[in-house]
Each structure stands twice: as C-alpha cells, then as structure tokens.
Write a protein that holds these residues in place. Structure first.
Motif, PDB file in Angstrom:
ATOM      1  N   TRP A   5      13.709  -8.746  80.793  1.00 35.65           N
ATOM      2  CA  TRP A   5      13.066  -9.789  79.976  1.00 35.65           C
ATOM      3  C   TRP A   5      11.558  -9.633  80.031  1.00 35.65           C
ATOM      4  O   TRP A   5      10.864  -9.664  79.017  1.00 35.65           O
ATOM      5  CB  TRP A   5      13.448 -11.186  80.472  1.00 35.65           C
ATOM      6  N   ASP A  15       9.884  -6.953  81.029  1.00 35.60           N
ATOM      7  CA  ASP A  15       9.502  -5.661  80.445  1.00 35.60           C
ATOM      8  C   ASP A  15       9.380  -5.773  78.930  1.00 35.60           C
ATOM      9  O   ASP A  15       8.420  -5.301  78.321  1.00 35.60           O
ATOM     10  CB  ASP A  15      10.541  -4.593  80.787  1.00 35.60           C
ATOM     11  N   ALA A  16      10.397  -6.409  78.327  1.00 36.69           N
ATOM     12  CA  ALA A  16      10.390  -6.533  76.870  1.00 36.69           C
ATOM     13  C   ALA A  16       9.161  -7.317  76.415  1.00 36.69           C
ATOM     14  O   ALA A  16       8.460  -6.908  75.491  1.00 36.69           O
ATOM     15  CB  ALA A  16      11.666  -7.222  76.405  1.00 36.69           C
ATOM     16  N   ALA A  17       8.895  -8.435  77.100  1.00 35.19           N
ATOM     17  CA  ALA A  17       7.733  -9.247  76.708  1.00 35.19           C
ATOM     18  C   ALA A  17       6.451  -8.443  76.864  1.00 35.19           C
ATOM     19  O   ALA A  17       5.551  -8.515  76.024  1.00 35.19           O
ATOM     20  CB  ALA A  17       7.686 -10.519  77.549  1.00 35.19           C
ATOM     21  N   ARG A  18       6.374  -7.659  77.924  1.00 35.94           N
ATOM     22  CA  ARG A  18       5.151  -6.884  78.131  1.00 35.94           C
ATOM     23  C   ARG A  18       4.957  -5.836  77.049  1.00 35.94           C
ATOM     24  O   ARG A  18       3.849  -5.633  76.567  1.00 35.94           O
ATOM     25  CB  ARG A  18       5.177  -6.221  79.506  1.00 35.94           C
ATOM     26  N   LEU A  76       5.848  -6.105  74.130  1.00 32.00           N
ATOM     27  CA  LEU A  76       5.468  -6.805  72.900  1.00 32.00           C
ATOM     28  C   LEU A  76       4.034  -7.318  72.980  1.00 32.00           C
ATOM     29  O   LEU A  76       3.543  -7.917  72.036  1.00 32.00           O
ATOM     30  CB  LEU A  76       6.418  -7.972  72.638  1.00 32.00           C
ATOM     31  N   GLY A  77       3.410  -7.135  74.134  1.00 29.96           N
ATOM     32  CA  GLY A  77       2.003  -7.499  74.246  1.00 29.96           C
ATOM     33  C   GLY A  77       1.743  -8.776  75.022  1.00 29.96           C
ATOM     34  O   GLY A  77       0.648  -9.318  74.956  1.00 29.96           O
ATOM     35  N   ALA A  78       2.726  -9.276  75.753  1.00 33.66           N
ATOM     36  CA  ALA A  78       2.525 -10.532  76.475  1.00 33.66           C
ATOM     37  C   ALA A  78       1.688 -10.308  77.721  1.00 33.66           C
ATOM     38  O   ALA A  78       1.858  -9.310  78.415  1.00 33.66           O
ATOM     39  CB  ALA A  78       3.874 -11.131  76.863  1.00 33.66           C
ATOM     40  N   GLY A  79       0.798 -11.236  77.987  1.00 34.28           N
ATOM     41  CA  GLY A  79       0.003 -11.199  79.215  1.00 34.28           C
ATOM     42  C   GLY A  79       0.707 -11.977  80.317  1.00 34.28           C
ATOM     43  O   GLY A  79       1.789 -12.529  80.117  1.00 34.28           O
ATOM     44  N   SER A 126       1.422 -15.738  79.492  1.00 27.18           N
ATOM     45  CA  SER A 126       2.454 -15.888  78.471  1.00 27.18           C
ATOM     46  C   SER A 126       3.828 -15.598  79.061  1.00 27.18           C
ATOM     47  O   SER A 126       4.801 -16.302  78.794  1.00 27.18           O
ATOM     48  CB  SER A 126       2.154 -14.957  77.302  1.00 27.18           C
ATOM     49  N   ILE A 127       3.897 -14.556  79.881  1.00 29.94           N
ATOM     50  CA  ILE A 127       5.171 -14.217  80.508  1.00 29.94           C
ATOM     51  C   ILE A 127       5.627 -15.346  81.416  1.00 29.94           C
ATOM     52  O   ILE A 127       6.793 -15.748  81.405  1.00 29.94           O
ATOM     53  CB  ILE A 127       5.045 -12.895  81.296  1.00 29.94           C
ATOM     54  N   TYR A 153       6.617 -18.411  78.985  1.00 27.72           N
ATOM     55  CA  TYR A 153       7.676 -18.268  77.994  1.00 27.72           C
ATOM     56  C   TYR A 153       8.862 -17.435  78.476  1.00 27.72           C
ATOM     57  O   TYR A 153       9.906 -17.431  77.843  1.00 27.72           O
ATOM     58  CB  TYR A 153       7.123 -17.647  76.711  1.00 27.72           C
ATOM     59  N   VAL A 154       8.696 -16.697  79.543  1.00 31.63           N
ATOM     60  CA  VAL A 154       9.792 -15.850  80.012  1.00 31.63           C
ATOM     61  C   VAL A 154      10.265 -16.293  81.388  1.00 31.63           C
ATOM     62  O   VAL A 154      11.435 -16.633  81.582  1.00 31.63           O
ATOM     63  CB  VAL A 154       9.364 -14.367  80.052  1.00 31.63           C
ATOM     64  N   PRO A 186      11.225 -20.502  81.877  1.00 30.06           N
ATOM     65  CA  PRO A 186      12.502 -20.882  81.264  1.00 30.06           C
ATOM     66  C   PRO A 186      13.682 -20.129  81.868  1.00 30.06           C
ATOM     67  O   PRO A 186      14.747 -20.699  82.061  1.00 30.06           O
ATOM     68  CB  PRO A 186      12.336 -20.513  79.785  1.00 30.06           C
ATOM     69  N   GLY A 187      13.463 -18.864  82.185  1.00 32.37           N
ATOM     70  CA  GLY A 187      14.562 -18.081  82.754  1.00 32.37           C
ATOM     71  C   GLY A 187      14.945 -18.552  84.146  1.00 32.37           C
ATOM     72  O   GLY A 187      16.091 -18.413  84.563  1.00 32.37           O
TER      73      GLY A 187
END
Lengths: 311, 293
Positions: B189, B191-194, B196-199, B202-203, B206-207, B210-211
């Motif tokens: 999760w 890795d995917a966000a990163r 996509l450009g997440a800092g 944000s991770i 949003y990741v 919630p997870g």
C-alpha cells in the motif's frame, strides 16, 4: 488495432470533453492528459537485496517503447522496477528517466559518494515512474473511484475536477459503473483495471508493471493484455513490464529483454517485428520465437545446456 | 451504469433506514423483516442467560442459601430494584453517573488521541521509537491505581487526578496496538502510494492510519474496559462524586443494596460505552471483509 475494448465502446459519454468527435480523439481532448513517455537509461545499475546481489543491468529504453523484462521467477526482475520507482536504493550505478536521475548517485558513478547518499532520489523521480503491482495494492477502504481520486489528488488535480476525471479513467479501463465498489467486491481482473486507472491518473512518463496479470486466469489475462495495448495506444507512455510468461512478453513487447537467474543480467534482447499485431500468436513466427526464448531460458530439453553454460 | 451514481455518497450506498442493522451486502426486498426477526432473536438469546442469572440470584437470596458461599446477607433482586428506583428518582445519583461518564470520556478521549499519535510516531519513525519506546515500556507495567497518591499530590484537585489515572490506564493499550497495527500493514500500500508521488504526511494520513484502524480499534476496545476499571477504583479511593464513590459510600453505610445498584450501573454504563466503541469501529472499518458477516 487490437480487438474492441470496453473503453472504445463508451464514447457516448464524452459530452463534457472538449472534443466530442471521434472516439480515438477523446483521450487527447486535453493536451496535459497526453503524458508522453520518457526514455529510460540504466547504466551499471547494481541492486542488492540484503546481502545478495539481485541485479546488474545496463539497458537503454526509447521513449514510448514497451520493454518486457523476462526471466525466471525470483531472478530479481522486480528489483529493477523497484529501483526505478524509488523504492530501492541501488548499490551502484544510475537509473535515468529522460534527463533526470531517479535512482543512484547524481554524480557519475566514478565519483566517491555513491554509497553515502540517502533516499533523496524519490523526490526527483516522483510520479515519473508509477507502478502497477501484482495484486492487492489498492487501498481496500476506498472505492474504485476514490482510489483513482487519491492518485489525482497526489498529482495536484483540484478537488472539483477529481471525480469526473476519475470516472473518465475508469471508463477508459472498462469499469464504467463500478466506481462505487470497494476493491473487495471486485474480481481480480477488475482490481487490476482499477490499479491501471489509478496509475494512469498519476500521468507517469514511465509505467512500471510488476507481473500485473500474474494472478489472473488465462482469459482475463488476455483481456487485460488487449486492454493494456489499447491504453498504451492512447497514452504512449514508456512501459517496463516484468513477467515470467513468454507468451505475454511476445504479445506486448517492442523488445523482450531476457534476464539470467539471480543476479539478473541482460542475457539477450529480442526485437519483435511489428509488435502487438492481433493474431500474431497464431503465426509460425511466434512459435519459433517462443521456442528460441524458452531454449535460451533453459526450458526446452536438449537445447538447455549449451545456452546456460554459454551465459 | 448511469451518471446519477456520481453523487458524493460515501463508500457503500446503503438504504439509510437499514444502515444501522445491515452490513453492506445485497439489497433485497424483504431484507428488513429478516433483519428485525434476527434482531428479535438476538434480544431473546441475550435475555436467556441474564434471566437465568436473575432467577438464580433471586432463589439463592430468597432462601438464604448458605452452602460454603453465604447468600444470607446478600440483597435480593427485589430489594436492589427498589433501591434502584429510589435512586433513579434522586438527583445526586444522576450526578454520580454523569460525573463518572465525564471522567471516563475525557480520560479515554485524551488517551485515544495521544495513544494513536504516539503509537504512530513510534511505529513510523525509528528515531521516535528509540526515544519513546523505553519510556513507554517503563511506565506500562505500573498499574494506574498505583498512581493515586502521586496524582493527589500532582493535581490541584481530585477531579483532574482521576481523569489522569483514567487516561494513564487507557493510553497503553491504544499505543501498543497502534504500534503493532503500523507494523502489520502490507508494505505494498505504501509502496503504491509512494510511486504515485505521496509524501510522508500524505501516506500517514491516507494510507497508514486508515489501514491501521482495525488494529487501533481493537486497542480502543481494550482501553475502554481498562479505563472503567481504573476510573471506578480511583473514585473509590479518592473521589468525591462518581458511581465508584457512590458504591464505596454505600458499603460504608452498610447499604448493600446500594452497592449492588452501583455495580449494576457500572456494568450498564461500561456495556454502553463498549458498544459505542464497537459501533464506531465497525463504521470506520466497514471495508473489512469480515464486516459483512
């Protein structure tokens, strides 16, 4: 032209787009949505997984090209993609996308500080390379649409424009009407479609795909391959695709890069003439190439020995 | 397949009238009657053991059974009920209930927010882990009740001391479960966000958070139970109001029916707060596959 995909059938909902004319044109309605591919250069890129060497790669990829990295399971193919995505720091060497360095030392590899650098390249390489993972990379508490919207948000798309854009992307991958489903309620193939849409939402210059269809059944897999071809037609991003499936490699690639077992090195590069031609897999040429590649990977009895020892 | 589904409705669309009872799933006609009859069944099933307990209590006290255990001085249900009704018509009793509720909600909320924040820091940052983990491990084995003397010295009045003790008790289950939830997240999760450009932030927002919510909520459930134990004990020792204080005071006045009234009130209040946490947890984590069953 590959077979008809769901995305091509949904042109009737394009009222809000700037150019309503032909379906093909739809994806080009906004110039900034055309994310042109970038070239990729891996020079002396050396990767390790813990203490064991995982890969040593030199490779030049042209902008907009589809490259398939093909090798036995566990040979370190995925680490190459992870390095490009900024998820794995190389031991030595460089990975460049276009003009910018996404992994490795910013200085030439000959200079001293190769190992000393921390994880700053992720700031440089952001969204240049976005990755589609094998499975379960979607955020399971977000619906399909909200997963795509998250990528749009990360790209800086203003709030009001995210929803229509996300739905547009979901339409493109043939998921019209499934936006409100949670990933858990979607099939494996549909989840991969959402992942593809989400990754496209980042408008990457290079699309990294790590065995994205590996967990799918044969029929869904070939559907997804056709979908990928049509998406590539629209976006023309560079694609680096990792698989251990020879047929998949031959169906998708401009060039197939055969890798050795761990550590992964380039064993051979196979150029595909007239790539992604529908029905190509039924031609004798395809079978011959398939045999060659399998032999070179050591999968064909008899042909195996001299090839393996030759590497 | 229509554009009307574009509304800003959150995650899963449910018929709002059924949202309370029905986890996400197929929406069929007649589901409602199934749900209510299932709810009825649940009430009946819950009533059986409670009713049996009441009956046993009544019989044991009515006949003043003394058979190693001595029920001859234990108040019976009828006596307790009459005490309860007199208490329910008196202002001070409600005051005690409200004071306890306020203490627990205050202490628990601070613990929830602080525990998640500290737990997330420890779970996400090696530096924070190195700095804070030893501190937490030293304080964790100390029973919150053992802090009563210090709390009396530290805080200007008993009220804040009791809230502090409640907070202290609830803090560790939340923190520890948050740390574990952070470590149990599938790395893909993030890795995917990163990619996509997440800092980092944000991770986290949003990741990771919630997870981690399923794990965090199991910590919150435990914390709520521990918080009740400690708020009641603290009230018994140092309180001036509160249901624990009431219970202890009844004991001092040899009003045993009052003691049982206090116990029953604590049980019911504890049950309702646990239900609240559970309910909130289900709402937050309704994406979990098992939430549908």
């Amino acid at each position: 032209m590959s077979g008809e995909t769901p995305s091509e059938r949904s042109g009737w909902r394009s009222e809000e787009r700037a150019e309503p004319s032909a379906e093909r044109v739809r994806s080009r309605a906004r110039p900034e949505e055309m994310s042109c591919g970038a070239s990729v250069r891996l020079s002396g890129l050396k990767l390790a997984f813990g203490d064991t060497d995982a890969a040593e790669i030199d490779l030049d990829v042209r902008a907009g090209e589809v490259i398939v990295l093909l090798g036995p399971s566990g040979c370190g193919k995925s680490t190459i993609l992870r390095a490009l995505a900024g998820l794995l720091e190389p031991v030595a060497g460089l990975a460049q996308v276009g003009e910018s360095v996404v992994a490795g030392s910013a200085q030439p590899p000959s200079s001293s500080g190769v190992l000393a650098r921390k994880r700053s390249p992720k700031n440089v390489g952001r969204t240049q390379c976005a990755m589609v993972f094998q499975d379960d990379a979607l955020l399971p508490w977000r619906t399909a649409r909200r997963n795509v919207e998250y990528a749009l948000k990360l790209r800086g798309v203003p709030r009001g424009r995210r929803q229509p854009e996300a739905e547009q992307l979901l339409r493109q991958v043939g998921l019209d009407g499934f936006g409100d489903h949670l990933p858990g309620a979607l099939s494996g193939g549909m989840r991969q479609r959402v992942q593809l849409a989400r990754t496209l939402a980042a408008q990457p210059r290079v699309l990294l795909m790590d065995e994205p269809f590996g967990a799918l059944d044969a029929q869904t897999r070939s559907e997804m391959q056709r979908l990928l071809c049509s998406v590539w037609q629209q976006h023309k991003t560079t694609i680096l695709f990792v698989t251990h499936d020879v047929d998949e490699a031959l169906l998708l690639a401009d060039r197939v890069v055969l890798l050795t077992p761990r550590p992964a090195r380039v064993r051979r590069i196979v150029e595909i003439e007239s790539p992604r031609r529908p029905g190509a897999q039924f031609e004798p040429d395809f079978a011959r190439r398939r045999y060659e590649i399998l032999a070179s990977l050591g999968d064909v009895p008899g042909a195996a020995h001299e090839e393996v020892s030759a590497s | 397949m229509t554009s009307t589904s574009v509304s800003s409705a959150p995650v899963v669309t449910e018929d709002p009238s059924e949202a309370g009872h029905l986890p996400r799933g197929p929406r069929r006609r007649g589901v409602r009657s199934v749900v209510t009859s299932r709810g009825l069944l649940a009430v009946v099933l819950a009533a059986i053991p409670l009713g049996a307990l009441l009956l046993a209590w009544h019989l044991l006290t009515e006949y003043q059974v003394v058979w190693w255990l001595r029920f001859d001085k234990i108040p019976g249900p009828a006596e307790v009920y009459s005490t309860l009704t007199t208490q329910l018509s008196s202002g001070p009793f409600y005051n005690d209930l409200l004071v306890s509720l306020r203490r627990i909600l205050l202490g628990f909320s601070i613990a929830a927010v602080g525990g998640v924040a500290i737990g997330a820091m420890i779970g996400r940052s090696r530096l924070a882990s190195a700095l804070l983990r030893p501190l937490i491990e030293v304080f964790r084995p100390i029973p919150a009740i053992a802090l009563v003397p210090l709390a009396i010295l530290l805080f200007p009045d008993g009220e804040q001391g009791i809230v502090f003790i409640t907070f202290f008790a609830a803090f560790f289950p939340v923190t520890v479960s948050t740390i574990h939830a952070m470590h149990a997240l599938p790395p893909v999760w993030e890795d995917a966000a990163r990619t996509l450009g997440a800092g980092r932030m944000s991770i986290l927002r949003y990741v990771v958070l919630p997870g981690a919510m399923p794990g965090i909520f199991s910590g919150l459930s435990v914390a709520m139970g521990v918080a009740w134990i400690c708020v009641i004990s603290a009230e018994m020792i140092s309180g001036q109001f509160g249901i624990g204080y009431y219970t202890w005071q009844s004991y001092g006045l040899l009003d045993y029916a009052g003691v049982v009234v206090g116990m029953v009130s604590i049980g019911l209040l504890g049950w309702s707060t646990a239900w609240l946490v559970e309910r909130l947890g289900r709402r937050v984590n309704r994406w979990l596959p098992r939430a549908a069953s």
